[in-house]
Design an enzyme around this catalytic site. Structure first.
Site, PDB file in Angstrom:
ATOM      1  N   TYR A  54     -66.028  46.942  17.788  1.00 34.65           N
ATOM      2  CA  TYR A  54     -66.544  46.072  16.731  1.00 34.65           C
ATOM      3  C   TYR A  54     -67.722  45.261  17.279  1.00 34.65           C
ATOM      4  CZ  TYR A  54     -62.178  47.006  14.152  1.00 34.65           C
ATOM      5  OH  TYR A  54     -61.115  47.609  13.493  1.00 34.65           O
ATOM      6  N   SER A 152     -54.381  54.564  15.088  1.00 34.22           N
ATOM      7  CA  SER A 152     -55.054  54.303  13.821  1.00 34.22           C
ATOM      8  C   SER A 152     -55.511  55.617  13.203  1.00 34.22           C
ATOM      9  CB  SER A 152     -56.264  53.386  14.040  1.00 34.22           C
ATOM     10  OG  SER A 152     -56.962  53.173  12.830  1.00 34.22           O
ATOM     11  N   GLN A 177     -52.469  52.391  12.036  1.00 32.62           N
ATOM     12  CA  GLN A 177     -53.366  51.512  11.275  1.00 32.62           C
ATOM     13  C   GLN A 177     -54.274  52.357  10.376  1.00 32.62           C
ATOM     14  OE1 GLN A 177     -56.914  48.411  12.228  1.00 32.62           O
ATOM     15  NE2 GLN A 177     -55.013  48.027  13.332  1.00 32.62           N
ATOM     16  N   PRO A 207     -57.176  46.334   2.394  1.00 32.77           N
ATOM     17  CA  PRO A 207     -56.290  46.279   1.233  1.00 32.77           C
ATOM     18  C   PRO A 207     -57.012  45.894  -0.057  1.00 32.77           C
ATOM     19  CG  PRO A 207     -55.946  44.368   2.633  1.00 32.77           C
ATOM     20  CD  PRO A 207     -56.827  45.305   3.405  1.00 32.77           C
ATOM     21  N   LYS A 216     -65.321  41.294  -8.023  1.00 35.67           N
ATOM     22  CA  LYS A 216     -66.656  40.675  -8.052  1.00 35.67           C
ATOM     23  C   LYS A 216     -67.778  41.665  -8.342  1.00 35.67           C
ATOM     24  CE  LYS A 216     -67.171  40.819  -2.984  1.00 35.67           C
ATOM     25  NZ  LYS A 216     -67.288  39.955  -1.788  1.00 35.67           N
ATOM     26  N   SER A 287     -65.568  35.893   5.637  1.00 31.23           N
ATOM     27  CA  SER A 287     -66.820  35.292   6.075  1.00 31.23           C
ATOM     28  C   SER A 287     -66.808  33.782   5.869  1.00 31.23           C
ATOM     29  CB  SER A 287     -68.003  35.906   5.319  1.00 31.23           C
ATOM     30  OG  SER A 287     -67.834  35.775   3.914  1.00 31.23           O
ATOM     31  N   GLN A 291     -61.778  31.933   2.005  1.00 34.90           N
ATOM     32  CA  GLN A 291     -61.284  33.282   1.729  1.00 34.90           C
ATOM     33  C   GLN A 291     -59.969  33.526   2.462  1.00 34.90           C
ATOM     34  OE1 GLN A 291     -64.776  35.449   3.089  1.00 34.90           O
ATOM     35  NE2 GLN A 291     -65.309  36.006   0.990  1.00 34.90           N
ATOM     36  N   GLU A 294     -57.207  31.715   0.536  1.00 29.15           N
ATOM     37  CA  GLU A 294     -56.876  32.427  -0.695  1.00 29.15           C
ATOM     38  C   GLU A 294     -56.047  33.668  -0.409  1.00 29.15           C
ATOM     39  OE1 GLU A 294     -59.015  35.247  -4.067  1.00 29.15           O
ATOM     40  OE2 GLU A 294     -60.263  33.875  -2.900  1.00 29.15           O
ATOM     41  N   ASN A 295     -56.491  34.484   0.551  1.00 31.08           N
ATOM     42  CA  ASN A 295     -55.800  35.739   0.820  1.00 31.08           C
ATOM     43  C   ASN A 295     -54.419  35.527   1.423  1.00 31.08           C
ATOM     44  OD1 ASN A 295     -58.048  37.106  -0.112  1.00 31.08           O
ATOM     45  ND2 ASN A 295     -58.888  37.490   1.917  1.00 31.08           N
TER      46      ASN A 295
END
Length: 344
Positions: A54, A152, A177, A207, A216, A287, A291, A294-295
């Site tokens: 990453y 994964s 994964q 997900p 959105k 980001s 968020q 909320e999640n």
């Protein structure tokens, strides 16, 4: 925040797990990334997933810095290896013993820890004998650098092969994964039944289908500024498969289901994957700290049967269910031409 056991093991992970793919070290400034990690800790998330590839190792560094000062025993830190890192030399990718041994040391250094709770093969490696990979993993477990082993995007047959060797080597192979969402259900036919048989859980990524299931995106021609669909560093490419008007129209129908349950569409999407009992955790990225908050509220949500049926009705035939799609996730550019190794 609820916990679930990872596979047939005694390790528990938060069912909402923070992942920093496509965010830390690339799309999100380091201060914002650290704020998101702090928000995750504040809402009770203790499980964090990353990978050496990453942002070409930068994401691990950012995560390690963000977790500095937190009691190590109170965290579950997960990382992965397979994809190219560094300059991309001949042995800078894959699941060879050399790459695994060098990768784990780099990951531990960047994460600022002596061990990871779960070390994962990021994909299946057609060029390296599975025995070589699993023996290297076994040595990491016995050395204490990794406590558990996972993978994964392995197919059901690949999981069975890996589990057989893990049993022989007496190491805990506990997780897979894969991508999984209400739109992408390719693991349900083969991978999930095999995993139940083998004592393996799913830690699912995307997900919310790269943000599409948040609702959105109302049209493929009008993506919000700053959204993943407008990101030139990989985000737009990943979300492209869902940026079709037929998909986006269907997703909008989920708004009514979410409203009736007093959930946001993102919470509905995350809660949906957690209804599958073979799923130990849903990976969320963010980001912005809000968020994360909320999640995380999707933890513990139980969707009634009529809501699950309404989701199926709303999405209809835009759902991808083909189990063969899993086999396409592992790159075939590492297939050998010398008669050794395995074939895709």
């Amino acid at each position: 925040m609820k916990y679930r056991y990872l596979g047939n093991s005694g390790l528990r992970v938060t069912e909402i797990t923070y992942g920093n793919w496509l965010t830390h070290g690339s799309q999100v400034e380091n201060d914002s990334a650290r704020a998101c990690v702090r928000a995750a800790l504040d809402v009770g998330i203790t499980t964090f997933d990353t990978a050496d590839m990453y942002a070409n190792t930068a994401a691990e560094t950012v995560l390690g810095e963000a977790l500095k000062g937190v009691r190590r025993e109170s965290l579950e830190i997960l990382t992965k290896t397979y994809f190219p890192v560094g300059p991309g030399g001949a042995n800078d990718s894959g699941l060879s013993r050399k790459h695994i041994m060098e990768s784990i040391d780099g990951s531990l250094r960047r994460l600022g820890t002596d061990y990871v709770d779960l070390y994962q093969a990021h994909r299946w490696d057609y060029a390296t004998p599975l025995e070589e990979t699993m023996v290297a993993f076994a040595d990491l477990v016995r050395s204490g650098k990794a406590l558990y082993i996972g993978v994964s995007e392995w197919t059901a047959d690949q999981l069975r092969q890996g589990a057989a060797l893990a049993r022989e080597l007496r190491i805990p192979f506990v997780s897979n994964q894969p991508q999984y969402s209400a739109l992408w259900r390719v693991i349900e036919a083969d991978v999930v039944p095999a995993s139940r048989e083998l004592g393996i859980s799913q830690i699912v990524w995307s997900p919310v289908a790269q943000g599409v299931l948040t609702g959105k995106y109302r049209s493929r021609h009008a993506a919000p500024t700053g959204s993943r669909a407008t990101d030139g560093n990989g985000g737009a490419e990943m979300i492209e498969r869902w940026m079709r008007d037929d998909v986006l129209d269907r997703v909008q129908r989920l708004g009514r289901v979410a409203d009736e349950l007093d959930l946001t569409m993102a919470q509905l999407a995350i809660a949906w994957v957690l209804q599958n009992q073979n799923v130990a955790a849903a990976l969320i990225g963010a980001s912005r700290p809000e968020q994360v908050v909320e999640n995380a509220a999707a933890s513990g949500v139980v969707l009634p049967p009529d809501a699950l049926a309404a989701i199926d009705d709303a999405l209809g035939d835009v759902v991808e269910r083909d189990p063969a799609k899993t086999s396409l996730e592992s790159p075939v550019d590492r297939v050998r031409t010398d008669g050794w190794g395995t074939t895709p």
